[in-house]
Design a protein around this motif. Structure first.
Motif, short mmCIF file in Angstrom:
data_model
loop_
_atom_site.label_atom_id
_atom_site.label_comp_id
_atom_site.label_asym_id
_atom_site.label_seq_id
_atom_site.Cartn_x
_atom_site.Cartn_y
_atom_site.Cartn_z
N ASP A 28 -15.14 -40.93 83.77
CA ASP A 28 -16.22 -41.84 84.14
C ASP A 28 -15.79 -43.29 83.92
O ASP A 28 -15.97 -44.14 84.80
N ILE A 29 -15.21 -43.57 82.78
CA ILE A 29 -14.77 -44.94 82.47
C ILE A 29 -13.62 -45.36 83.37
O ILE A 29 -13.63 -46.46 83.94
N VAL A 30 -12.62 -44.51 83.56
CA VAL A 30 -11.48 -44.84 84.42
C VAL A 30 -11.96 -45.05 85.86
O VAL A 30 -11.54 -46.01 86.53
N GLY A 31 -12.83 -44.20 86.33
CA GLY A 31 -13.35 -44.34 87.69
C GLY A 31 -14.12 -45.62 87.89
O GLY A 31 -13.96 -46.31 88.92
N ARG A 32 -14.94 -45.99 86.92
CA ARG A 32 -15.69 -47.24 87.03
C ARG A 32 -14.75 -48.43 86.97
O ARG A 32 -14.92 -49.41 87.71
N ALA A 33 -13.74 -48.37 86.10
CA ALA A 33 -12.76 -49.45 86.03
C ALA A 33 -11.99 -49.57 87.34
O ALA A 33 -11.67 -50.68 87.79
N SER A 34 -11.72 -48.42 87.99
CA SER A 34 -10.95 -48.46 89.24
C SER A 34 -11.72 -49.13 90.37
O SER A 34 -11.11 -49.59 91.34
N ARG A 35 -13.03 -49.23 90.24
CA ARG A 35 -13.82 -49.96 91.24
C ARG A 35 -13.86 -51.46 90.94
O ARG A 35 -14.17 -52.26 91.81
N LEU A 36 -13.55 -51.83 89.71
CA LEU A 36 -13.59 -53.24 89.31
C LEU A 36 -12.23 -53.93 89.39
O LEU A 36 -12.17 -55.16 89.51
N TYR A 37 -11.16 -53.16 89.29
CA TYR A 37 -9.81 -53.72 89.24
C TYR A 37 -8.97 -53.16 90.38
O TYR A 37 -9.19 -52.05 90.85
N ASP A 38 -7.97 -53.93 90.78
CA ASP A 38 -7.06 -53.49 91.84
C ASP A 38 -6.14 -52.38 91.35
O ASP A 38 -5.82 -51.45 92.10
N ILE A 39 -5.67 -52.50 90.12
CA ILE A 39 -4.81 -51.49 89.51
C ILE A 39 -5.33 -51.20 88.11
O ILE A 39 -5.56 -52.12 87.32
N VAL A 40 -5.50 -49.92 87.81
CA VAL A 40 -5.91 -49.50 86.47
C VAL A 40 -4.77 -48.66 85.90
O VAL A 40 -4.38 -47.64 86.48
N HIS A 41 -4.25 -49.10 84.78
CA HIS A 41 -3.23 -48.35 84.06
C HIS A 41 -3.95 -47.47 83.04
O HIS A 41 -4.81 -47.95 82.32
N VAL A 42 -3.61 -46.21 83.03
CA VAL A 42 -4.09 -45.32 81.98
C VAL A 42 -2.90 -45.15 81.05
O VAL A 42 -1.88 -44.58 81.43
N ALA A 43 -3.02 -45.70 79.85
CA ALA A 43 -1.94 -45.66 78.87
C ALA A 43 -2.21 -44.54 77.88
O ALA A 43 -3.16 -44.60 77.11
N VAL A 44 -1.37 -43.51 77.94
CA VAL A 44 -1.44 -42.41 76.98
C VAL A 44 -0.66 -42.87 75.76
O VAL A 44 0.57 -42.90 75.77
N MET A 45 -1.40 -43.27 74.75
CA MET A 45 -0.77 -43.84 73.56
C MET A 45 -0.21 -42.72 72.68
O MET A 45 -0.88 -41.72 72.42
N ILE A 46 1.03 -42.90 72.26
CA ILE A 46 1.73 -41.89 71.46
C ILE A 46 1.58 -42.23 69.99
O ILE A 46 1.92 -43.32 69.55
N ASN A 47 1.06 -41.27 69.23
CA ASN A 47 0.96 -41.39 67.78
C ASN A 47 1.75 -40.22 67.20
O ASN A 47 1.29 -39.09 67.19
#
Length: 176
Positions: A28-47
């Motif tokens: 839901d958050i990524v999809g909404r961001a994708s409507r607001l920005y030209d490119i959305v990076h999803v960063a899978v943070m490594i811990n």
């Protein structure tokens, strides 16, 4: 004609997280961001101190499958400070979902620290109320006890969960 060729740089943002696994709330958050920005990076943070259910490659693959329809999402893993990820890719904004007031306290501190370190701004998007209780940890816990999580995760994640998690108390080979 691309926006860059029109003389305006592309608007870029990052949605960071561990995504172990990605849920409908994350989407839901990524999809909404994708409507607001030209490119959305999803960063899978490594811990490295955390042992995930899914390895990094599996998480990236699941996220790519689940976000393909958006058309403007880039999925990558990263080990280090999120602000360094942003600097390396010229990303000026972090997009985070807020489920409850308790999330805000922690996320505000992180946003202020990130801005102080690098000038990166954080935008908060309130989570859709249908996902306000949802977390990857809860999904994994419910799945481990044999509960139905089909309404909490996209189909590729559900299939991957079923392949990984045998409900507690279930005999080996009993899962269908």
């Amino acid at each position: 004609m691309s926006r860059e060729s029109e003389g305006r740089p592309l608007r870029r943002a990052v949605c960071p997280g561990s995504f172990d696994p990605i849920t409908n709330g994350h989407l839901d958050i990524v999809g909404r961001a994708s409507r607001l920005y030209d490119i959305v990076h999803v960063a899978v943070m490594i811990n490295k101190s955390k042992k995930g259910l899914f390895d990094i490659g599996e998480r990236i693959s699941l996220i790519e499958q689940c976000t393909r329809a958006y058309g403007n999402v880039v999925v990558e893993s990263y080990h280090g400070l999120l602000v360094d990820y942003c600097k390396e890719r010229d990303i000026p904004a972090i997009v985070k979902g807020l489920r409850a007031v308790s999330d805000f306290d922690y996320e505000l501190q992180m946003a202020q620290m990130n801005n102080g370190l690098s000038g990166v701004e954080t935008l908060f998007i309130p989570t859709n109320p249908t996902h306000s209780f949802l977390s990857s940890s809860l999904v994994k816990e419910v799945a481990a006890w044999g509960g139905d999580v089909s309404h909490l995760v996209p189909e590729p994640v559900l299939a991957a969960l079923h392949a990984k998690v045998r409900p507690r108390g279930e005999a080996p080979g009993a899962q269908g």
